[in-house]
Each structure stands twice: as structure tokens, then as C-alpha cells.
Design a protein around this motif. Structure first.
Motif, short mmCIF file in Angstrom:
data_model
loop_
_atom_site.label_atom_id
_atom_site.label_comp_id
_atom_site.label_asym_id
_atom_site.label_seq_id
_atom_site.Cartn_x
_atom_site.Cartn_y
_atom_site.Cartn_z
N PRO A 35 3.72 -8.34 5.19
CA PRO A 35 4.00 -8.52 3.76
C PRO A 35 5.47 -8.82 3.47
N LEU A 36 6.37 -8.18 4.18
CA LEU A 36 7.79 -8.44 3.96
C LEU A 36 8.17 -9.84 4.38
N LEU A 37 7.63 -10.31 5.49
CA LEU A 37 7.94 -11.67 5.94
C LEU A 37 7.40 -12.71 4.96
N LEU A 38 6.18 -12.52 4.49
CA LEU A 38 5.60 -13.48 3.55
C LEU A 38 6.34 -13.48 2.22
N GLN A 39 6.77 -12.33 1.74
CA GLN A 39 7.53 -12.28 0.49
C GLN A 39 8.88 -12.95 0.63
N SER A 40 9.49 -12.85 1.81
CA SER A 40 10.79 -13.48 1.99
C SER A 40 10.68 -15.00 2.09
N LEU A 41 9.50 -15.53 2.47
CA LEU A 41 9.32 -16.98 2.52
C LEU A 41 9.24 -17.59 1.13
N GLY A 42 8.71 -16.86 0.16
CA GLY A 42 8.63 -17.34 -1.21
C GLY A 42 7.54 -18.39 -1.37
N GLY A 43 7.51 -19.01 -2.53
CA GLY A 43 6.55 -20.07 -2.81
C GLY A 43 5.12 -19.57 -2.84
N VAL A 44 4.24 -20.34 -2.22
CA VAL A 44 2.82 -20.02 -2.17
C VAL A 44 2.55 -18.76 -1.36
N TRP A 45 3.42 -18.46 -0.40
CA TRP A 45 3.20 -17.31 0.48
C TRP A 45 3.25 -15.99 -0.28
N VAL A 46 3.94 -15.95 -1.41
CA VAL A 46 4.00 -14.72 -2.21
C VAL A 46 2.61 -14.40 -2.77
N ASP A 47 1.84 -15.44 -3.11
CA ASP A 47 0.48 -15.22 -3.62
C ASP A 47 -0.46 -14.70 -2.55
N VAL A 48 -0.21 -15.05 -1.30
CA VAL A 48 -1.05 -14.61 -0.19
C VAL A 48 -0.90 -13.12 0.05
N VAL A 49 0.27 -12.57 -0.28
CA VAL A 49 0.54 -11.14 -0.05
C VAL A 49 -0.47 -10.26 -0.78
N SER A 50 -0.96 -10.68 -1.92
CA SER A 50 -1.92 -9.87 -2.68
C SER A 50 -3.21 -9.62 -1.92
N TYR A 51 -3.52 -10.49 -0.98
CA TYR A 51 -4.79 -10.38 -0.26
C TYR A 51 -4.65 -9.73 1.12
N LEU A 52 -3.51 -9.16 1.41
CA LEU A 52 -3.33 -8.40 2.65
C LEU A 52 -3.86 -6.99 2.46
N PRO A 53 -4.22 -6.31 3.53
CA PRO A 53 -4.85 -4.99 3.40
C PRO A 53 -3.98 -3.96 2.68
N SER A 54 -2.68 -3.96 2.92
CA SER A 54 -1.83 -2.95 2.30
C SER A 54 -1.76 -3.14 0.78
N GLU A 55 -1.61 -4.37 0.34
CA GLU A 55 -1.54 -4.63 -1.10
C GLU A 55 -2.89 -4.43 -1.77
N ALA A 56 -3.98 -4.77 -1.08
CA ALA A 56 -5.31 -4.56 -1.64
C ALA A 56 -5.59 -3.07 -1.80
N GLY A 57 -5.16 -2.27 -0.83
CA GLY A 57 -5.34 -0.83 -0.92
C GLY A 57 -4.53 -0.22 -2.05
N GLN A 58 -3.32 -0.73 -2.26
CA GLN A 58 -2.50 -0.25 -3.37
C GLN A 58 -3.11 -0.64 -4.70
N ALA A 59 -3.64 -1.85 -4.79
CA ALA A 59 -4.28 -2.29 -6.04
C ALA A 59 -5.52 -1.46 -6.33
N MET A 60 -6.21 -1.05 -5.28
CA MET A 60 -7.44 -0.28 -5.45
C MET A 60 -7.16 1.13 -5.96
N THR A 61 -6.04 1.71 -5.57
CA THR A 61 -5.75 3.10 -5.92
C THR A 61 -4.77 3.27 -7.06
N THR A 62 -4.37 2.18 -7.69
CA THR A 62 -3.39 2.28 -8.78
C THR A 62 -4.03 2.81 -10.06
N LEU A 63 -3.24 3.49 -10.86
CA LEU A 63 -3.73 4.01 -12.13
C LEU A 63 -3.45 3.07 -13.29
N VAL A 64 -2.34 2.35 -13.22
CA VAL A 64 -1.95 1.41 -14.28
C VAL A 64 -2.05 0.01 -13.71
#
Length: 92
Positions: A35-64
Motif C-alpha cells: 500500500p505504501l509503494l502504490l500510494q507513493s506512485l500516485g495517479g491511478v495506483w492510488v485507486d488500486v490501494v482501496s482494493y488491497l486486503p489491509s484497506e478493505a479490512g479497515q473499510a469493513m471495520t470503520t464506524l464513520v
């Protein structure tokens, strides 16, 4: 990542690689490094980060809900998809 999904992903990676250290290295890399490498690349790669397991797990357990993240149900679906793909690969 949710605990049962993390256990299943770890077990699937262990079955795929047949080495504990390699499985742990891949799991840590996918959760923290990619996730850190993809975020540092920028552009379209930032959108791909949302579909990685760590970000999906955070989205699943968020309250807000954040409009830039997946909804909790979509996060659950993405996480189940990752674990299902790993388990399918391990079963072959």
C-alpha cells in the motif's frame, strides 16, 4: 484485517509456499509495504490501494464512512475475494 480472514489468508499462503517464513514475509509485504509503494506512485495506483486486503479490512471495520473508502459491505466483499482466491490457489 479481520482476524478470521487473516488466519485463513495466512494458512492459504502457508499452503501455497510450503514455508512459514516466506508466507509471513508475503503477508507482511501485502499488508504494509505494497500500500505504501502504490500510494507513493500516485495517479491511478492510488485507486488500486482501496482494493488491497489491509484497506478493505479497515473499510469493513470503520464506524464513520469516508467517501474515498469502500463501504463496509464492499470491504467485506473484497476481503472475502482475496481470501477466497488464496484458498483456491492453495487447494490446487
Amino acid at each position: 484485517m479481520a482476524t478470521p480472514a487473516g488466519y485463513a489468508a495466512g494458512a492459504a499462503l502457508g499452503a501455497l509456499t510450503r514455508q512459514t517464513a516466506t508466507a509471513v514475509g508475503i503477508l507482511v509485504g501485502m499488508l504494509f509495504v505494497v500500500p505504501l509503494l502504490l500510494q507513493s506512485l500516485g495517479g491511478v495506483w492510488v485507486d488500486v490501494v482501496s482494493y488491497l486486503p489491509s484497506e478493505a479490512g479497515q473499510a469493513m471495520t470503520t464506524l464513520v464512512e469516508d467517501p474515498e473508502r469502500l463501504s463496509p459491505l464492499a470491504g467485506l466483499g473484497v476481503l472475502v475475494g482475496w481470501v477466497g482466491a488464496l484458498l483456491a490457489g492453495a487447494a490446487i
